[in-house]
Design a protein around this motif. Structure first.
Motif, PDB file in Angstrom:
ATOM      1  N   ASP A 128       0.843  -1.191   0.000  1.00  0.00           N
ATOM      2  CA  ASP A 128       0.000   0.000   0.000  1.00  0.00           C
ATOM      3  C   ASP A 128       0.883   1.248   0.000  1.00  0.00           C
ATOM      4  OD1 ASP A 128      -2.466   1.528   0.319  1.00  0.00           O
ATOM      5  OD2 ASP A 128      -1.783   1.891   2.370  1.00  0.00           O
ATOM      6  N   GLN A 135       0.390  -5.237   2.991  1.00  0.00           N
ATOM      7  CA  GLN A 135      -0.924  -5.593   3.490  1.00  0.00           C
ATOM      8  C   GLN A 135      -1.179  -7.085   3.276  1.00  0.00           C
ATOM      9  OE1 GLN A 135      -3.116  -3.031   4.788  1.00  0.00           O
ATOM     10  NE2 GLN A 135      -1.191  -1.892   4.648  1.00  0.00           N
ATOM     11  N   SER A 285      -1.543  -3.847   8.961  1.00  0.00           N
ATOM     12  CA  SER A 285      -1.927  -2.682   8.155  1.00  0.00           C
ATOM     13  C   SER A 285      -1.592  -1.366   8.835  1.00  0.00           C
ATOM     14  CB  SER A 285      -3.418  -2.726   7.822  1.00  0.00           C
ATOM     15  OG  SER A 285      -4.207  -2.516   8.982  1.00  0.00           O
ATOM     16  N   THR A 296     -13.733  -5.322  12.266  1.00  0.00           N
ATOM     17  CA  THR A 296     -14.470  -6.567  12.412  1.00  0.00           C
ATOM     18  C   THR A 296     -13.466  -7.588  12.922  1.00  0.00           C
ATOM     19  OG1 THR A 296     -14.091  -7.170  10.093  1.00  0.00           O
ATOM     20  CG2 THR A 296     -16.167  -6.054  10.632  1.00  0.00           C
ATOM     21  N   TYR A 338      -9.961  -7.134  11.157  1.00  0.00           N
ATOM     22  CA  TYR A 338     -10.031  -6.788   9.739  1.00  0.00           C
ATOM     23  C   TYR A 338     -10.585  -5.381   9.567  1.00  0.00           C
ATOM     24  CZ  TYR A 338      -9.534 -11.806   8.769  1.00  0.00           C
ATOM     25  OH  TYR A 338      -9.077 -13.093   8.709  1.00  0.00           O
ATOM     26  N   SER A 339     -10.159  -4.766   8.469  1.00  0.00           N
ATOM     27  CA  SER A 339     -10.744  -3.518   8.009  1.00  0.00           C
ATOM     28  C   SER A 339     -10.901  -3.640   6.506  1.00  0.00           C
ATOM     29  CB  SER A 339      -9.853  -2.321   8.356  1.00  0.00           C
ATOM     30  OG  SER A 339     -10.418  -1.113   7.861  1.00  0.00           O
ATOM     31  N   GLY A 340     -12.129  -3.797   6.054  1.00  0.00           N
ATOM     32  CA  GLY A 340     -12.345  -4.044   4.642  1.00  0.00           C
ATOM     33  C   GLY A 340     -11.713  -5.359   4.239  1.00  0.00           C
ATOM     34  N   GLU A 341     -10.867  -5.335   3.205  1.00  0.00           N
ATOM     35  CA  GLU A 341     -10.221  -6.547   2.723  1.00  0.00           C
ATOM     36  C   GLU A 341      -8.910  -6.851   3.442  1.00  0.00           C
ATOM     37  OE1 GLU A 341     -11.450  -8.753   0.150  1.00  0.00           O
ATOM     38  OE2 GLU A 341     -13.144  -7.618   0.927  1.00  0.00           O
ATOM     39  N   SER A 342      -8.448  -5.941   4.283  1.00  0.00           N
ATOM     40  CA  SER A 342      -7.125  -6.063   4.897  1.00  0.00           C
ATOM     41  C   SER A 342      -7.177  -6.610   6.323  1.00  0.00           C
ATOM     42  CB  SER A 342      -6.419  -4.700   4.930  1.00  0.00           C
ATOM     43  OG  SER A 342      -6.217  -4.205   3.632  1.00  0.00           O
TER      44      SER A 342
END
Length: 351
Positions: A128, A135, A285, A296, A338-342
């Protein structure tokens, strides 16, 4: 980072073989390695070693067997036995990934002139530019996503990692392997802990700890004795079957206390909690958790993610507060954020 020569960890299954096949087709200089890990039964791994060697032959790449039995015994098996003795339920795959596969095996691969290590995990890696950090991403096949098991990877490890099957769903990968003439295209997935065939972990713990199971009391939440248990390692949080205790309502394992050698039983409703603490944190991340963060989280690989807030504590631990109560949160298991896809990071759940 530009890679040319890649070492592929080959377990003998279709995932790792598929990884090698995909990398070859992308133009990489590929060689394979299979880890010898079982010291208790030297012949136990022969079928998978032979399957990996055969697959490498079909692909036309070199293949090496790397002996890491001593490290596997100390970093994975000994810790597994120790954690159970202290009333926790560890996940040995996490320790193996940290110390063995992405520790010693990665170091060995780089020493052999590889630029990167590749595995058959269903996950992804990307750099990133905004954060300046590597990531770890979820796999496209959500049913097979293995990012949970990789949360302990460091920036250095991620910078030398390729996960080519992360962009595939399992049926498509099997079809690709079959078309390439690979005999393991439809080989069944491994389900058990690799060093405990058929899930006989209680007998394994007795053999490797050198200690006999110590019976003790089942108690209720008020401390009243309900019966006798066979030994703490025989039980895990949320267990209902095999308790041997009669009651008017179903009882579940709520807690294990090594200090008193007791197992607390209670109703299913008592298994739910909105908070947990975690230690041994690793962040991916982000460099560190410096303020409360909405995430999440999963408390087991098989559980669905749930909305939560992760908050740093003065002692270095993290407090996780869920929006909805979570069932059977178990000390020794991992919580992964998790945050989104990461993958943000994760840690070991403590009592």
């Amino acid at each position: 980072m530009s890679f040319k020569r890649v070492c592929v960890a080959m377990s003998g299954g279709v995932d790792s073989t598929g990884a090698a096949l995909l990398l070859l087709r992308q133009g990489y200089d590929v060689f394979g390695v299979t880890l010898r890990l079982r010291s208790d039964d030297p012949r136990a791994q022969e079928p998978e070693i032979e399957a990996a060697r055969a697959a490498a032959g079909v692909l036309g790449i070199s293949h090496t067997v790397l002996d890491l039995r001593d490290l596997f015994r100390t970093a994975v098996i000994d810790r597994f036995v120790s954690e159970y003795a202290q009333g926790r339920t560890p996940n040995p795959c996490l320790d193996c990934n940290r110390a063995v596969k992405f520790g010693a095996m990665l170091d060995w691969a780089l020493e052999q002139g590889a630029d990167a290590l590749a595995t058959g995990h269903y996950a992804g890696v990307a750099f990133d530019d905004v954060s300046g950090r590597w990531q770890l991403l979820r796999g496209r096949d959500r049913r097979k996503d293995q990012s949970y098991f990789l949360y302990q990877l460091t920036q250095r490890q991620l910078s030398h990692l390729l996960l080519p099957v992360g962009e595939y769903e399992k049926p498509a990968l099997r079809a690709l392997a079959e078309k390439a003439g690979l005999a393991n295209a439809h080989r069944a997935d491994s389900q058990d802990i690799c060093f405990i065939p058929e899930g006989e972990y209680v007998a394994f713990l007795e053999r490797h700890s050198g200690a006999e199971l110590v019976p003790g009391d089942f108690v209720d939440q008020a401390g009243r004795v309900l019966g006798r248990h066979r030994g703490l390692p025989c039980y895990t949080t949320g267990q209902r079957k095999g308790l041997g205790v009669s009651a008017d309502t179903p009882l579940y394992v709520l807690d294990k206390d090594p200090a008193t050698n007791t197992v607390t039983l209670g109703p299913d409703s008592a298994l739910y909690t909105r908070e947990l603490r975690a230690k041994r944190l690793n962040w991916i991340s982000i460099p560190a958790l410096e303020a409360p963060m909405a995430v999440t989280a999963r408390t087991r690989h098989s559980q669905r993610e749930a909305a939560a807030v992760a908050e740093p504590l003065p002692d270095g631990h993290v407090l996780v507060t869920f929006q909805e109560p979570q069932r059977a949160v178990t000390p020794g298991q991992a919580v992964v954020f998790y945050s989104g896809e990461s993958v943000v990071g994760g840690g070991t759940i403590v009592k």
